[in-house]
Motif scaffolding. Structure first.
Motif, PDB file in Angstrom:
ATOM      1  N   TYR A  59      -2.898  -4.727  -9.029  1.00 22.25           N
ATOM      2  CA  TYR A  59      -3.252  -5.839  -8.141  1.00 22.25           C
ATOM      3  C   TYR A  59      -4.662  -5.666  -7.603  1.00 22.25           C
ATOM      4  CZ  TYR A  59       1.886  -6.147  -7.491  1.00 22.25           C
ATOM      5  OH  TYR A  59       3.236  -6.230  -7.656  1.00 22.25           O
ATOM      6  N   TYR A  74      -6.654  -7.505  -4.413  1.00 23.51           N
ATOM      7  CA  TYR A  74      -6.694  -8.496  -3.333  1.00 23.51           C
ATOM      8  C   TYR A  74      -8.126  -8.560  -2.842  1.00 23.51           C
ATOM      9  CZ  TYR A  74      -1.628  -7.447  -2.681  1.00 23.51           C
ATOM     10  OH  TYR A  74      -0.277  -7.238  -2.839  1.00 23.51           O
ATOM     11  N   PHE A  85       0.179 -10.885   0.121  1.00 24.12           N
ATOM     12  CA  PHE A  85       1.460 -10.955  -0.589  1.00 24.12           C
ATOM     13  C   PHE A  85       2.518 -11.124   0.502  1.00 24.12           C
ATOM     14  CE2 PHE A  85       3.660  -8.728  -4.462  1.00 24.12           C
ATOM     15  CZ  PHE A  85       4.737  -9.586  -4.355  1.00 24.12           C
ATOM     16  N   HIS A 132       8.791 -10.283   1.387  1.00 25.60           N
ATOM     17  CA  HIS A 132       9.735 -10.392   0.271  1.00 25.60           C
ATOM     18  C   HIS A 132      10.542  -9.110   0.115  1.00 25.60           C
ATOM     19  CE1 HIS A 132       6.296  -8.232  -1.396  1.00 25.60           C
ATOM     20  NE2 HIS A 132       7.136  -7.722  -2.290  1.00 25.60           N
ATOM     21  N   ASP A 191      11.880  -6.516  -3.072  1.00 23.53           N
ATOM     22  CA  ASP A 191      11.690  -6.239  -4.496  1.00 23.53           C
ATOM     23  C   ASP A 191      13.052  -6.119  -5.180  1.00 23.53           C
ATOM     24  OD1 ASP A 191       9.056  -6.105  -3.814  1.00 23.53           O
ATOM     25  OD2 ASP A 191       8.879  -3.939  -4.008  1.00 23.53           O
ATOM     26  N   THR A 235       0.389  -2.594   3.974  1.00 24.27           N
ATOM     27  CA  THR A 235       1.723  -2.953   3.507  1.00 24.27           C
ATOM     28  C   THR A 235       2.661  -2.719   4.693  1.00 24.27           C
ATOM     29  OG1 THR A 235       1.107  -2.090   1.339  1.00 24.27           O
ATOM     30  CG2 THR A 235       3.444  -2.571   1.695  1.00 24.27           C
ATOM     31  N   HIS A 269       9.305  -6.602   3.290  1.00 22.53           N
ATOM     32  CA  HIS A 269       7.939  -6.077   3.407  1.00 22.53           C
ATOM     33  C   HIS A 269       6.927  -7.110   2.935  1.00 22.53           C
ATOM     34  CE1 HIS A 269       9.182  -5.137  -0.690  1.00 22.53           C
ATOM     35  NE2 HIS A 269       7.895  -5.085  -1.027  1.00 22.53           N
ATOM     36  N   GLY A 322       2.365  -7.600   2.035  1.00 22.40           N
ATOM     37  CA  GLY A 322       1.000  -7.063   1.978  1.00 22.40           C
ATOM     38  C   GLY A 322       0.132  -7.981   2.837  1.00 22.40           C
ATOM     39  N   LYS A 352      -8.874  -4.706  -2.137  1.00 20.19           N
ATOM     40  CA  LYS A 352      -7.784  -3.716  -2.116  1.00 20.19           C
ATOM     41  C   LYS A 352      -7.227  -3.640  -3.536  1.00 20.19           C
ATOM     42  CE  LYS A 352      -2.931  -3.688  -0.564  1.00 20.19           C
ATOM     43  NZ  LYS A 352      -1.953  -4.562   0.120  1.00 20.19           N
ATOM     44  N   ARG A 394       1.152  -0.803  -9.261  1.00 19.90           N
ATOM     45  CA  ARG A 394       2.578  -0.920  -8.954  1.00 19.90           C
ATOM     46  C   ARG A 394       3.416  -0.560 -10.183  1.00 19.90           C
ATOM     47  NH1 ARG A 394       6.893  -4.702  -7.166  1.00 19.90           N
ATOM     48  NH2 ARG A 394       8.651  -3.608  -8.120  1.00 19.90           N
TER      49      ARG A 394
HETATM   50  O1  AKG Z   1       0.249  -4.816  -2.202  1.00 20.17           O
HETATM   51  C1  AKG Z   1       1.057  -4.506  -1.338  1.00 20.17           C
HETATM   52  O2  AKG Z   1       0.732  -3.990  -0.273  1.00 20.17           O
HETATM   53  C2  AKG Z   1       2.522  -4.796  -1.543  1.00 20.17           C
HETATM   54  C3  AKG Z   1       2.912  -4.999  -2.978  1.00 20.17           C
HETATM   55  C4  AKG Z   1       4.356  -5.328  -3.132  1.00 20.17           C
HETATM   56  O3  AKG Z   1       5.071  -5.513  -2.189  1.00 20.17           O
HETATM   57  C5  AKG Z   1       4.961  -5.434  -4.479  1.00 20.17           C
HETATM   58  O4  AKG Z   1       4.292  -5.173  -5.485  1.00 20.17           O
HETATM   59  O5  AKG Z   1       6.142  -5.781  -4.575  1.00 20.17           O
END
Ligand code: AKG
Ligand code: FE2
Length: 272
Positions: free
Chosen positions: A116, A118, A124, A127, A129, A169, A251, A253, A261, A265
């Motif tokens: 990722y 950002y 983000f 949500h 996971d 996060t 959680h 982001g 950033k 993942r």
């Molecule tokens: O980028 C983040 O801080 C969180 C990423 C996340 O929650 C995810 O990949 O499911």
């Protein structure tokens, strides 16, 4: 992480460059339309399947050697936090019979690698996971089925090696409302700006940043929000693991306020 510098360097070479090549950060971005039922996210990302990369990461990032210790530690272990659910399953439960405990083995990391990026204003949304079942059915695969149990995030940069502000996060205990916030300012006077539903009205809420200034101490890696959320600050080489699937904590982001950033993942996968 073990072999921190070399591994981070390698990931930067292989992946940070890839995402920067593929998705030019200076190009104007189209803000995605929020999809009902899905967490909002507008970060750029690349995704690829690589068993070799996953194996290399599992062997080198320190998780493989420490995994048993991580979930068995009586106080801080993942077992202590999540009960027996991690390592033991109650397969075989039927009728009046007692469930049979069974130790499950962590196989390694998911071959599904995501990277990722950002930038200013990207986030983000809150949500959970999901756990994913995968079949090692490609050419080198052994046909074994795996089930993902933990999310693994590796932060490739932080505020000490780049001009990043924000992008924490944040994890919320059960029943707590999310901040869905922009975190602005620096140092001890950080403020969380709580946005209204449409982002129009805003009211501020204090953030209790932990006072410890030691850059390697756990307390400098996270702080608590007034609503009970725990915010983990991106830091180069920091590896974050959290349970996902049925026991995933809510959680998000947070918005990146300045700079970029970069996060890798993947997931820890188990035998079924
Ligand atoms: O980028 C983040 O801080 C969180 C990423 C996340 O929650 C995810 O990949 O499911
Ligand atoms: Fe997530």
């Amino acid at each position: 992480m073990q072999d921190n510098a070399t591994l981070i360097d390698y990931i930067q070479q292989e992946m940070k460059v890839q995402i920067d090549d593929k998705i030019d950060p200076s190009k104007p971005r189209v803000r995605p339309v929020p999809r009902p039922g899905y967490a909002f996210r507008d970060n750029d990302r690349i995704q690829f399947q690589s068993r070799d990369f996953a194996t290399m990461l599992w062997n080198k990032c320190g998780l493989r050697d420490r995994w048993t210790e991580l979930w068995q530690h009586p106080k801080t272990g993942l077992d202590a936090l999540y009960g027996d659910s991690v390592a033991i399953t109650d397969r075989g439960m039927s009728g009046r019979h007692q469930p049979k405990a069974r130790i499950r083995r962590a196989v390694g990391l998911s071959r599904n690698i995501r990277m990722y990026r950002y930038q200013n204003g990207q986030s983000f949304g809150a949500h959970y996971d999901e756990s994913v079942t995968d079949m090692n059915d490609d050419e080198e695969g052994d046909g074994q089925e795996t089930v993902s149990e933990y999310t693994v995030l590796i932060y490739l940069n932080g505020d000490k090696d780049s001009d990043l502000i924000g992008g924490e996060t944040v994890f919320y205990p059960k029943g707590k409302k999310t901040t869905t916030s922009a975190v602005t300012g620096t140092g001890t006077g950080r403020q969380a700006m709580k946005k209204g539903a449409k982002g129009s009205k805003s009211s501020s809420a204090g953030v209790s940043e932990q006072a410890d200034k030691d850059s390697n101490s756990a307390s400098s890696m996270f702080y608590t929000l007034p609503n009970g959320g725990v915010a983990v600050k991106p830091q180069q080489g920091l590896l974050l693991v959290h349970k996902h699937g049925d026991e995933c904590m809510l959680h998000e982001g947070l918005i990146v306020e300045r700079g970029y950033k970069y996060v890798l993942r993947t997931d820890v996968v188990y035998e079924p």
